[in-house]
Design an enzyme around this catalytic site. Structure first.
Site, short mmCIF file in Angstrom:
data_model
loop_
_atom_site.label_atom_id
_atom_site.label_comp_id
_atom_site.label_asym_id
_atom_site.label_seq_id
_atom_site.Cartn_x
_atom_site.Cartn_y
_atom_site.Cartn_z
CG ASN A 46 10.13 87.52 73.38
OD1 ASN A 46 10.12 88.59 72.75
ND2 ASN A 46 10.59 87.43 74.62
CG HIS A 83 10.30 88.21 79.00
ND1 HIS A 83 11.64 88.24 79.32
CD2 HIS A 83 10.15 87.19 78.13
CE1 HIS A 83 12.27 87.27 78.66
NE2 HIS A 83 11.38 86.62 77.93
CE LYS A 108 14.36 86.51 74.37
NZ LYS A 108 15.14 86.05 75.51
CD GLU A 160 15.20 88.63 78.01
OE1 GLU A 160 14.57 89.26 77.13
OE2 GLU A 160 15.75 87.54 77.79
CD GLU A 197 9.62 82.71 79.03
OE1 GLU A 197 9.78 82.23 77.90
OE2 GLU A 197 9.84 83.90 79.29
CB SER A 249 17.28 77.11 76.08
OG SER A 249 18.05 78.18 76.58
N GLY A 292 17.78 81.96 77.11
CA GLY A 292 18.91 82.41 76.30
C GLY A 292 20.22 81.77 76.69
C1 PEP Z 1 12.13 84.11 76.03
O1 PEP Z 1 12.63 85.15 75.67
O2 PEP Z 1 11.00 84.13 76.51
C2 PEP Z 1 12.90 82.89 75.87
C3 PEP Z 1 12.38 81.78 76.35
O3 PEP Z 1 14.11 82.96 75.24
P1 PEP Z 1 15.01 81.72 74.71
O4 PEP Z 1 14.11 80.77 74.00
O5 PEP Z 1 16.01 82.36 73.80
O6 PEP Z 1 15.62 81.09 75.91
#
Ligand code: PEP
Length: 288
Positions: free
Chosen positions: A9, A101, A11, A103, A187, A231, A193
């Protein structure tokens, strides 16, 4: 056997000027059998990434190409929604789409009902969704993580008409036969992040909790890949892939780094090989 999937992803990163080269480089460095690779660039880069991945220098032998996914799709099919993108607009540009997601749940206030409509629109357009679910830190600290995530799964999938495995869609590296019409990414929001990943055992426990809800809803849970996201790096991916309940990862920040993606997909390739060998009863398989 469930598919091993590594989805990136990107983003709100990359531009049409640089996304194609990044996608090409990741594709070159992650050619591994048995792993479904998906890159999800911003909407405005879908076309250039798709073209880059179709170029003969990176298009791989049968079934091992890199798929393109979008990061979102609107819950309506058309209308007065300035700046939004509907599922029919993605046809020919994306074969996968991230839905729900955290976010977007946080920043756009996406509701379960909207997420359910997004899934339906994606399926009707022949696009495979990756449904994201996850609890915030306060939920986990209150002992409510499972209840929250199970509620999100129910909210998105109760009454859903998931296409049958045999339904095909056009496009993608080599056709889509055998690929799942639903993938779920667990997640935990506190891990996204932040550099603070969940433990593999916690992710596996949550995958089991998610599968209990799927079975409850009449969805054959053993066929649904569940990814971990939060992460993930090449240094910690093994912890998740070591869990039989986890089928890969949704990778954010690290998916913009070619070396990281190469490391993550290489580890996933070992897992895919080992799982295939177990399935065929071999005893000398490489361990993940
Ligand atoms: C994500 O955006 O779905 C995600 C898991 O981000 P990150 O790996 O940066 O934590």
């Amino acid at each position: 056997m469930r598919t091993v999937i590594i989805a990136g992803n990107w983003k709100m990163n990359t531009t049409p000027a640089d996304a194609g080269e990044l996608a090409r480089e990741i594709a070159r460095r992650t050619r591994i059998d048995g792993v479904v690779r998906i890159l999800c660039p911003p909407f405005v880069c879908l076309d250039v990434v798709r073209a880059a991945l179709a170029s003969p220098e990176v298009a791989s032998p049968a079934g091992s190409g890199v798929w393109v996914g979008a990061q979102n799709v609107h819950h309506a099919l058309a209308g007065a929604y300035t700046g939004e993108i509907a599922a029919p607009m993605l046809v020919g540009l994306a074969d996968w789409v991230i839905v729900g997601h955290s976010e977007r749940r946080r920043d756009a206030g996406e509701t379960d009902a909207q997420i359910a409509a997004k899934l339906a629109n994606a399926w009707n357009a022949g696009i495979r969704p990756i449904l994201c679910v996850g609890e915030v830190l306060a939920d986990r600290e209150a002992g409510q993580a499972e209840a929250v995530v199970q509620g999100q799964v129910r909210g998105a999938l109760a009454g859903a008409s998931i296409p049958s495995a045999a339904t095909t869609s056009s496009g993608g590296p080599d056709g889509a036969a055998g690929l799942p019409w639903l993938t779920i990414a667990y997640e935990p929001v506190w891990a996204i992040g932040t550099g603070r990943n969940a433990r593999g055992s916690d992710a596996a426990a949550m995958a089991a909790a998610i599968r209990r809800v799927l079975d409850d809803l009449g969805i054959e849970s053993s066929t649904i890949p569940i990814l971990y996201g939060g992460s993930v790096t090449s240094a910690n991916i093994d912890e998740f892939l070591a869990e039989p309940a986890i089928d890969g990862a949704l990778v954010g920040g690290a998916s913009l780094k070619v070396d990281e993606m190469a490391g993550i997909v290489a580890r996933a390739g070992l897992t895919a090989q080992a799982r295939a060998a177990v399935r065929h009863g071999a005893s000398d398989a490489p361990r993940p």
